[in-house]
Scaffold this motif. Sequence first.
Motif, short mmCIF file in Angstrom:
data_model
loop_
_atom_site.label_atom_id
_atom_site.label_comp_id
_atom_site.label_asym_id
_atom_site.label_seq_id
_atom_site.Cartn_x
_atom_site.Cartn_y
_atom_site.Cartn_z
N ASP A 145 0.82 -1.13 -0.22
CA ASP A 145 -0.25 -0.08 -0.04
C ASP A 145 1.03 0.93 -0.33
O ASP A 145 1.98 1.27 0.72
CB ASP A 145 -1.10 0.47 1.33
N VAL A 146 0.15 2.51 -0.46
CA VAL A 146 1.20 3.78 -0.43
C VAL A 146 0.04 4.85 -1.21
O VAL A 146 -0.68 4.51 -1.75
CB VAL A 146 2.20 3.32 -2.46
N SER A 147 -0.06 5.20 0.17
CA SER A 147 -1.06 6.81 0.50
C SER A 147 -0.37 7.80 0.17
O SER A 147 1.13 8.33 0.16
CB SER A 147 -1.36 6.47 1.53
N PHE A 148 -0.94 8.49 -0.22
CA PHE A 148 -0.59 10.50 -0.31
C PHE A 148 -1.24 11.14 0.73
O PHE A 148 -2.34 10.82 1.05
CB PHE A 148 -1.26 10.82 -1.19
N CYS A 149 -0.24 12.29 1.70
CA CYS A 149 -0.83 12.87 2.13
C CYS A 149 -0.16 14.57 1.79
O CYS A 149 1.08 14.67 2.08
CB CYS A 149 -0.57 13.00 3.96
N CYS A 169 -4.63 3.56 0.27
CA CYS A 169 -4.85 2.51 -0.69
C CYS A 169 -4.02 1.40 -0.08
O CYS A 169 -2.89 1.38 0.50
CB CYS A 169 -4.43 3.18 -1.88
N SER A 170 -4.61 -0.12 -0.55
CA SER A 170 -4.32 -1.15 0.20
C SER A 170 -3.79 -1.64 -1.40
O SER A 170 -4.94 -2.15 -1.43
CB SER A 170 -4.89 -1.97 0.90
N ASN A 171 -3.27 -2.32 -0.72
CA ASN A 171 -2.43 -3.54 -2.01
C ASN A 171 -2.45 -2.68 -3.27
O ASN A 171 -3.50 -4.23 -4.29
CB ASN A 171 -3.09 -4.70 -1.41
N CYS A 172 -1.97 -1.68 -3.68
CA CYS A 172 -2.83 -1.61 -5.40
C CYS A 172 -1.67 -1.04 -5.51
O CYS A 172 -0.60 -0.44 -5.53
CB CYS A 172 -3.59 -0.81 -5.55
N THR A 173 -1.67 -1.23 -7.58
CA THR A 173 0.25 -0.80 -8.37
C THR A 173 0.17 0.29 -8.49
O THR A 173 1.27 0.57 -8.55
CB THR A 173 -0.20 -1.99 -9.75
N ARG A 174 -1.24 1.04 -7.90
CA ARG A 174 -1.25 2.89 -8.48
C ARG A 174 -1.96 3.19 -7.54
O ARG A 174 -3.05 2.86 -7.09
CB ARG A 174 -1.18 3.14 -10.05
N THR A 175 -1.81 4.50 -7.17
CA THR A 175 -3.02 4.79 -6.79
C THR A 175 -2.63 6.98 -6.77
O THR A 175 -2.07 6.98 -7.12
CB THR A 175 -2.28 4.76 -5.24
N THR A 176 -3.49 7.71 -6.69
CA THR A 176 -3.47 9.55 -7.27
C THR A 176 -4.16 9.89 -5.98
O THR A 176 -5.01 9.61 -5.87
CB THR A 176 -4.71 9.12 -8.25
N GLY A 198 4.67 -3.05 3.51
CA GLY A 198 5.80 -3.14 2.53
C GLY A 198 5.83 -4.26 1.31
O GLY A 198 4.52 -4.99 1.59
N PRO A 199 5.55 -3.98 -0.15
CA PRO A 199 5.65 -4.78 -1.37
C PRO A 199 6.53 -6.08 -0.97
O PRO A 199 7.63 -6.14 -0.05
CB PRO A 199 5.25 -3.98 -2.22
#
Length: 209
Positions: A145-149, A169-176, A198-199
């Motif tokens: 998961d990679v997230s933004f703030c 975002c949880s376990n996704c290849t992309r986030t916007t 982490g992945p």
Amino acid sequence: EIPAEELPNLMEGTESGQPLQLLRLRNPHGTGEWNRDWSDASSRWTEMLVDRLGRSGVDDGTFWMDFMHFIMAFQVVDVCFAHPSWHPASLENYFCSKSDESRLCRYAYEISITKPIDLYISALQPTKRGTWARHERRRFYQPGDVSFCLVQIDHHGSGIQDLIASNTCSNCTRTTLEASLRQVGARYMLLCFCLGTGPLAADSQSVED
């Protein structure tokens, strides 16, 4: 010769009295193409269609396929926001180490504006098609998961003044993330973080490194 930017990406017509819809696609890797009906080697091409649609005939990653096979082959379609007046930038980052108590990724990004802007941020992770562990192919990359703030910071850079936008975002290849920044002269900070472990096979670095 028709310039590439003037070639159509969608063709609708008929073939032997039957409706025909063709899509022009491009493999972002620049190589590897569809190899069935309406591929470069397909016998269904006519000289008129070749002249009209600009079939390349070489493995350059650009190819045509019919609409029915397109919806059978692709589950997700992304729309890329791109306009001549926009200013894109691509930056590398790293997942935090699994032992890090803070879940922040290696880099944060400070943003300042001289005029109101619309900001679109996207994070892309490798997939099995772009394995990170090049030297050890048995270790496939699995997304984390990679997230933004996005926060507004004070002019001294010593504290957070306001939360502008965020997503997780949880376990996704992309986030916007999308944000409209209207306060000229303001300073912003984009934080990338990972709440999970982490992945698999991630290229990670500790914030203290």
